[in-house]
Design an enzyme around this catalytic site. Structure first.
Site, PDB file in Angstrom:
ATOM      1  CD  GLU A  45      -2.579   1.123   2.717  1.00 58.65           C
ATOM      2  OE1 GLU A  45      -3.580   1.842   2.821  1.00 58.65           O
ATOM      3  OE2 GLU A  45      -2.185   0.352   3.629  1.00 58.65           O
ATOM      4  CE  LYS A 111      -7.298   1.663   3.472  1.00 53.28           C
ATOM      5  NZ  LYS A 111      -6.075   1.991   4.238  1.00 53.28           N
ATOM      6  CB  CYS A 145      -4.478  -1.584   4.286  1.00 53.07           C
ATOM      7  SG  CYS A 145      -3.531  -1.674   5.842  1.00 53.07           S
TER       8      CYS A 145
END
Length: 263
Positions: A45, A111, A145
């Site tokens: 990430e 995200k 994540c």
């Protein structure tokens, strides 16, 4: 014919705010995985910058040239590459995972879930769409994540036909057991492969443990990193996924009308 794929997870210590150093590391690591037969590689990430909040707006302007370098490498090595980068659009910055297939950008995932504990919601904007994308490596579902803690996202991607779940991350100590357990759970419950790339080393006050993983639909650990820079490579046998799904028929035996949350 039985389909197999060599997949890689690339783990390294991200140099905070140093795009050139991180790009050099990433390109070298991609070459090494290709030398070992990898056709798909997942990077961590925000791998080009880390969470350098103070300079993120400026650093995000470097992302187009990073993407151009990745496209060139992807075409040269005939690989599919996945990894997240800071993406600037208008007055917003997104944590965006790019899927590049033989030089072509096949999809971009922003995200969805921002980790307020690390102040992501103060510096980044959240995406509003999921991504399942067909590539030469198979149908990829993309998450980043903290998304890992939201199983609904992964089930949605599974229902949309994802075969491999790719997850770039910067997941710090001391939550490594959550990382390992949740990744195995996402693989088992969705009967899919998972390729997860975490970073390692210290950035500011955060200590990242690495432990990148490649996991089978059965939940078997096919490859696992420790706390140093490493490239993991493992063979994904799609017949194993087909066999597992035929023996344990989770998708056919779901009862969504009772759950009331997913179609």
């Amino acid at each position: 014919m039985n389909r197999k794929l060599n997949a890689a997870s690339i783990q390294f210590n991200i140099a905070l705010g140093d795009v050139d150093t991180n790009l050099k590391k990433a390109l070298s690591a991609i070459d090494r995985t290709r030398d070992r037969g990898a056709e798909l590689a997942v990077l961590p990430e925000m791998w080009s910058t880390g969470y350098d909040y103070k300079n993120l707006a400026r650093l995000a302007l470097e992302t187009p040239r990073v993407i151009e370098a990745l496209q060139k490498k992807s075409a040269e090595q005939e690989m599919v590459l996945v990894g997240s980068l800071p993406e600037s659009e208008n007055d917003s910055i997104y944590n965006a995972a790019y899927v590049i297939d033989h030089g072509e950008i096949k999809g971009i995932y922003r995200k969805l879930h921002l980790f307020s504990t690390m102040r992501e919601d103060r510096f980044l904007s959240a995406g509003d769409k999921t991504l399942v994308v067909p590539t030469s490596a198979g149908r990829l579902g993309i998450a980043i994540c903290y998304d890992l803690r939201f199983p609904e996202l992964f089930r949605k991607m599974a229902l949309e036909g994802a075969e491999i779940l790719c997850l770039p991350a910067e997941w710090p100590k001391p939550r490594q057991e959550h990382w390992r357990t949740l990744l195995r759970a996402r693989a088992i419950e969705n009967q899919q492969f998972v390729v997860a790339a975490n970073c390692c080393g210290v950035q500011g006050k955060l200590d990242f443990f690495g432990m990148s993983l490649i996991i089978s639909p059965w939940g078997e650990i096919l490859a696992e990193g420790k706390e140093q820079d490493v490239e993991l490579v493992a063979t994904l046998d799609f017949q194993e996924m087909i066999d597992f799904r035929s023996r344990i028929r989770c998708f056919q035996e779901r009862r969504p009308t009772i759950y009331g949350t997913l179609p």
